[in-house]
Scaffold this active site. Structure first.
Site: not given
Lengths: 411, 557
Positions: B208, B250
């Site tokens: 993330d 990401e």
């Protein structure tokens, strides 16, 4: 990737004692001592020709010795041949599970011993059979040797009317007896067969696996098919359901393979074909036609869940025909099979019920075929079955389109 | 005991079809109103039938849940609402047994402020190892070049901590302090977390917010060289001990800025292609292929073992960070007429409402998703056309319970409705009475079955996951046409972005003599000749053609 290693501990011990072998042969039909003695004696002389200075191991059902009450007086083992008891059941014709059980035993032992070839002798145990099947794998680089049988016109109709044309159209290999119980197998194919991609045995016919993996498959002419070694059920419905189930599950399993295949190719075939003589055989088709007509009344609702309206209409028309005009067109028969494959995949109803519901239509095909070929020469019969195969191939786009886009709103 | 990865092919992620799931939103097995792992386990048959091959689980770790689980307070446990570790392992094994891979989140740019590391850091002496797990400052004027990401809620990237008597750095919510990768102990802990899940058999990790791992004065604190050092370390630790695993990055950045996250094939295996997503929506609305073609032409080559991750919608807003200002204005006007549909720099809506529930538009966009070069990612519920609820806060409107049936609570839970973690969608158009799995399952033409068929077809042709892409350039810009080539396959895709029927002439001279076979219905089209190949497409229509050797060619051979 995981390879299932389920070789029994005692078998592993035995294999460790043997060390290595070049050839491993499974003899699941040798269910008695007498039979085992006789088969081993007949096969032993073939070994030096097949594998000069090689070592062989014969696997026989452990029940063969147990049934006669002990281990004594087994055929003599020596440097070139060891005998190896293993839990093995006879291979039933068209029964994928019974073949799979024996094959796994055979291939696991073969892998443990580093064999160059494994041979399953599920129905034939003659020296010629062993030699003919094994040679292409040992000498010509084939991964799978499968027998090719000559047929009398009314023999093996499940194979002639369903198994061969369907597998040929799907997988593109003109492999006449894909459900044969006698097979010669290379280590490469053995490894593929034993692979367990998701931690579970990935079952299915070994022939389909070999063809879809792009491995080299050949046929070996073996004369007329031997009588099944195990008495088969007289229940056509059960046999048919068994065959269809195996075929349809393979169609699902290998959907990614057969959808890419167009047309079909002949396979290299060894040996001379047996010549059939003109037979004046005829079959009593009345019971079959009556069964079909009864099915048309009783099973219409079930058929309607699987078959397209146009095919249903054709079957209803057929049911009204007198026996002398009773002909099931190839196109209708192919549509029936393709529709049943799709219904089976979509689980429109209990799969067992669905498959058994096909029996009357199969009998209609048998009746139609029998009436048509009763006066045919063997060559004409082959031509007729070739025409049927062509229909399966020509209509394959129908199966493809409905497989990719399942929709009951179809012709 | 360390378990091996479940995939046979080390490049499995190239052929994967990923399905993004909220455990809490999928199925509630214990009737407490919150989805859980036993519930997810019960729905594996559904996922298998859908044809997806990799399940991406949003964070399911203990958390105060102030950012839907992206505020983690314990990386090595399961949030009690979702079940136990045993439940997770059972689910993982069952998914593997069905040939599916499982990807979990590795949220290591920041933690929750409730994480023991942060609690220890605030009381630890300045300069100590514990304190240095996070980024502290006596002033909130450092790193002023860094933008604020959550513009709707945060005014600064610094927040004063009265206990530590210092400011701490956070790129997202103020309750999510950023970890300090200048402290080697942080990376050591992160690697321990990674190994913990990989040892269990997890196949993939979604990293993330990776552009923000490292801060440096005088920069915008994004995509810095030292961030790549961290990623290379993570990847090396993965490769050293684990086969067949994958890292998905990401990084909401321009393709040229994302490219370094692949490294030389030694950082991330996959990275989301963020800028493509809004441009698909834009091209559809403009009825012009240019935005798509343009961004794909600006997409650099990536290493052989890497892949783009493609998506239409996900658990976040339809982000408009990677469009220019004019494009952003257009997107807001086009897709968020109600200001409540907007959040941060984006639009918080699901696919079906964005398409005004027009099935042909939905199908067209999905056809692009499934045929573009990359790994498609489907957001749970989009396969049945679920709607959203813009009256719920944050992005919760797109995180409502999965609609399984027309029964109470959409068949998601047998709890009292007021116990559900979120109300179900119940409006007349998208509500569970009209949109649910049960009703679509048996209907051959339903969105669900359409998606099943398309996913199966995508999986049948490896060229979609592995092949190259080549745009055609027909005069009619409402038509998007491209070839996918590789793996011994050639596929021609043609899409009509317009609401009206469109003609097109394609230059297919290089394929003269080949026969296009329409792939869904296996329909043979005329053989390609020396003239431009003419096609007509219905409103929002699309074709996928397999270019086959014509029968005559095969016979001649």
């Amino acid at each position: 990737m995981a390879v299932l290693d389920t070789i029994a501990p005692e078998a592993k011990e035995r294999a460790d004692r043997v060390g290595e072998a070049d050839l491993v042969v499974a003899l699941p039909s040798c269910q008695s001592r007498e039979l085992l003695d006789s088969v081993v004696s007949s096969l032993r002389p073939v070994l030096p020709d097949l594998l000069p200075n090689g070592k062989a191991v014969f696997l026989y059902p452990d029940t063969a010795v147990a049934s006669t009450g002990g281990n004594g007086d087994l055929p003599a083992a020596d440097e070139s041949l060891q005998l190896f008891p293993y839990a093995m059941l006879p291979v039933e014709r068209y029964n994928e599970q019974s073949l799979d059980q024996g094959l796994r035993s055979l291939l696991q032992v073969g892998r443990t011993l580093g064999a160059k070839i494994c041979v399953m002798m599920g129905s034939e145990t003659s020296p010629d059979s062993l030699r003919n099947l094994a040679e292409p794998v040992l000498n010509d680089g084939f991964d799978l040797g499968v027998p090719l049988y000559a047929r009398h016109k009314f023999d093996s109709l499940i194979n002639s009317g369903i198994v061969y044309p369907l597998t040929r159209a799907l997988y593109g290999a003109r492999l006449h007896y894909s459900m044969a119980a006698d097979l010669a197998i290379s280590p490469r194919l053995a490894e593929k067969y034993l692979q367990a991609p998701h931690g579970q045995p990935d079952s299915g016919w070994i022939t389909t696996k070999a063809v879809c993996a792009g491995l080299q498959v050949c046929q070996v002419n073996r004369g007329f098919a031997p009588a099944p070694s195990v008495s088969e059920s007289a229940d056509v419905s059960a046999s048919l359901a068994q065959v269809l189930s195996a075929l349809f599950l393979d169609a699902e399993r290998y959907a990614g393979c057969w959808q890419k295949v167009r047309g079909s190719q002949a396979l290299r075939t060894f040996g001379r074909p047996a010549r059939g003589e003109t037979e004046n055989a005829s079959a009593d088709v009345h019971v079959m036609i009556e069964t079909f007509q009864r099915g048309c009344k009783d099973l219409l609702d079930i058929w309607a869940t699987a078959l397209s309206p146009a095919t249903m209409l054709n079957l209803k028309k057929l049911a009204r025909l007198p026996a002398d005009q009773f002909r099931l067109a190839d196109g209708v028969w192919v549509h029936v099979l393709y529709d049943f494959i799709l219904a089976h995949r979509q689980r429109v109803m209990s799969r067992e019920h669905l498959l058994r519901a096909m029996t009357p239509i199969y009998l209609a095909w048998v009746a139609s075929y029998a009436l048509e070929v009763q006066t045919f020469s063997p060559l004409a019969v082959e031509d007729r079955l070739e025409t049927l195969c062509a229909a399966f191939e020509d209509l394959k786009p129908y199966l493809l389109s409905r497989w990719r886009w399942p929709d009951r709103f179809n012709p | 005991m360390k378990k091996s990865g479940s995939a046979r092919d080390p490049l499995w992620y190239k052929d994967a079809v990923i399905y993004e799931i909220h455990v809490k939103a999928f199925f509630d097995a214990n009737n407490d109103g919150i989805g859980d792992f036993p519930g997810l386990l019960q729905k594996l048959d559904y996922l298998e039938a859908l044809g997806v091959t990799c399940l991406w689980l949003l964070p399911f770790f203990p958390s105060p849940l102030r950012d839907d689980g992206y505020d983690i307070s314990d990386y090595l446990s399961i949030h009690p609402s979702y079940g136990t570790m045993e439940d997770f392992k059972t689910f993982l094994n069952a998914a593997h047994g069905r040939g599916m891979q499982v990807m979990v989140e590795l949220v290591v740019n920041h933690t929750s402020d409730q994480h023991p590391w942060f609690q220890a850091a605030r009381t630890a002496a300045p300069g100590s190892k514990e304190r240095d797990f996070y980024v502290w400052s006596d002033t909130d004027r450092k790193y002023e070049g860094a933008r604020i990401i959550f513009t709707d809620t945060e005014k600064s990237n610094w927040t004063w901590d009265p206990i530590a008597k210092a400011y701490y750095w956070h790129r997202f919510f103020s309750h999510q302090p950023d970890l300090n990768y200048d402290n080697p102990a942080v990376l050591e802990e992160v690697l321990k977390i990674m190994r913990y899940w990989l040892d269990m058999g997890v196949d993939g990790l979604r990293l993330d917010a990776i552009p923000y791992l490292v801060e440096r004065e005088g920069t915008n604190c994004e995509n810095l060289p030292d961030t790549h050092v961290v990623l290379k370390n993570i990847r090396a630790a993965m490769d050293e001990n684990y086969e067949g695993r994958m890292i998905l990055a990401e990084a909401n950045q321009w393709p040229s800025d994302v490219r370094p996250y692949f490294g030389d094939g030694d950082e991330c295996h996959l990275a989301f292609h963020f800028p493509l997503m809004p441009r698909m929506f834009m091209a559809l609305r403009l009825e012009d292929r240019q935005p798509i073609v343009d961004i794909m032409r600006h997409t650099p080559e990536i290493p052989e073992n890497c892949q783009w991750g493609l998506f239409l919608r996900n658990h976040d807003e339809l982000t408009l960070e990677m469009v220019n200002e004019e494009e952003r204005d257009y997107m807001y006007l086009a897709y968020s007429s109600d200001p409540r549909m907007r959040i941060n720099v984006g639009i918080r809506r699901r696919l079906a409402p964005l398409m005004e529930n027009n099935s042909r538009r939905i199908e067209l966009l999905n056809s692009l998703l499934l045929s573009f070069p990359g790994t498609p990612i489907i957001y749970y519920g989009d396969e049945i056309g679920m709607g959203d609820n813009i009256h719920l806060g944050d992005r919760n409107g797109v995180r409502t319970p999965m609609q399984w049936s027309g029964d109470r609570n959409a068949g998601f839970s047998r709890a009292a409705p007021e116990m559900l973690y979120s109300p179900v969608i119940s409006d007349p158009v998208y509500g569970y009475g009209a949109v649910n799995v049960e009703s679509q399952d048996g209907e051959a033409s339903s969105p669900l079955n359409w998606m099943r068929n398309m996913v199966a077809l995508r999986k049948l042709f490896r060229v979609f996951g592995r092949g190259v892409m080549e745009f055609l350039d027909p005069g009619n810009r409402k038509i998007l046409a491209y070839l996918r080539r590789g793996e011994g396959e050639t596929v021609l895709c043609v899409a009509n972005l317009s609401r009206f029927a469109q003609p097109v002439e394609l230059n297919l001279q290089a394929y003269q003599g080949m026969r296009p076979v329409e792939m869904l219905g296996y329909v043979e089209f005329p053989v390609i000749g020396s003239q431009p190949y003419s096609l007509s497409l219905g409103p929002y229509g699309f074709f996928w053609f397999e270019l086959q050797k014509a029968r005559e060619q095969i016979e001649a051979q």
